[in-house]
Scaffold this motif. Sequence first.
Motif, PDB file in Angstrom:
ATOM      1  N   GLU A  66       0.928  -1.270  -0.007  1.00 39.35           N
ATOM      2  CA  GLU A  66      -0.068   0.028  -0.028  1.00 39.35           C
ATOM      3  C   GLU A  66       0.913   1.315  -0.090  1.00 39.35           C
ATOM      4  O   GLU A  66       0.617   2.150  -0.649  1.00 39.35           O
ATOM      5  N   ARG A  69       1.905   1.820  -3.404  1.00 41.82           N
ATOM      6  CA  ARG A  69       0.944   2.159  -4.160  1.00 41.82           C
ATOM      7  C   ARG A  69       0.823   3.715  -4.145  1.00 41.82           C
ATOM      8  O   ARG A  69       0.562   4.449  -5.246  1.00 41.82           O
ATOM      9  N   GLY A  73       1.451   6.611  -6.674  1.00 47.97           N
ATOM     10  CA  GLY A  73       0.323   7.243  -7.257  1.00 47.97           C
ATOM     11  C   GLY A  73       0.563   8.842  -6.939  1.00 47.97           C
ATOM     12  O   GLY A  73      -0.242   9.689  -7.740  1.00 47.97           O
ATOM     13  N   ASP A  94       1.324  -8.498  -6.141  1.00 45.60           N
ATOM     14  CA  ASP A  94       0.902  -7.006  -5.523  1.00 45.60           C
ATOM     15  C   ASP A  94       1.752  -5.958  -5.915  1.00 45.60           C
ATOM     16  O   ASP A  94       1.358  -4.876  -6.087  1.00 45.60           O
ATOM     17  N   ARG A  97       2.416  -4.568  -9.199  1.00 50.38           N
ATOM     18  CA  ARG A  97       1.429  -3.945  -9.916  1.00 50.38           C
ATOM     19  C   ARG A  97       1.115  -2.743  -8.992  1.00 50.38           C
ATOM     20  O   ARG A  97       0.447  -1.516  -9.560  1.00 50.38           O
ATOM     21  N   ALA A  98       1.711  -2.511  -7.872  1.00 49.04           N
ATOM     22  CA  ALA A  98       1.338  -1.375  -7.066  1.00 49.04           C
ATOM     23  C   ALA A  98       2.519  -0.351  -7.724  1.00 49.04           C
ATOM     24  O   ALA A  98       2.512   0.943  -7.319  1.00 49.04           O
TER      25      ALA A  98
END
Length: 226
Positions: A66, A69, A73, A94, A97-98
């Motif tokens: 997280e 991400r 982001g 995971d 992809r993050a």
Amino acid sequence: MQSIRVLLVDDQPMIRTGFRLILESEPDIEVVGEASDGEEAVRSTGSLEPDIVLMDIRMPGVDGVEATRRIVGSGSSSRVVILTTFDLDAHVVDALRAGASGFLVKDGPADSLVGAIRTVADGDAVLSPRITHRLLDRFAHLGAPADTPVPRRLDALTARELDVLRALTRGLSNAEIAVELGVGETTVKTHIAHILEKYALRDRVQAVILAYDSGLVVPRGGRPVS
């Protein structure tokens, strides 16, 4: 020579100390800060602007996936290398992809860690060999790539770019792709750069994830990659 600025993120102080000792013995690497959880990692990345965030994947509260991400982001130029003691495929997917640009297990040799940081800082991506093997073995059906239908999502790619993308999913290096396709290594690098530019991808690892998610690489049993 400009130093590679590294932020260490791990909930165990002794682990952070060990990594600091390893990295600060290198003349081209500078540890600019530490964080003990994902929330702090996101804040520290924003304030310190490190080149590399060395991120533990399992932490209380906001975990490494997280935190990665959120960092990616936010538009940060910092690149994340994930570290874990758990060699598990779900975490690999995971994290990638993050937006992670690297993935290593903690019990690897010190020179692998240092090499990974230099590789990612230079704009490439890295996975530990055994994680790469497990990832490809679990998700990629690697027979007859030329017969795989081209998903509509990849219409922007030329035929040669698709060849290069398929080769990337097989874990081939630029030199190996060049030999297989009968072109120069510089040409391969140019094709990879075009793939990344067309789909706003950070590195070749993200290109492989695109190939999985779009259906260019067919999962074992024909099930979508999750």
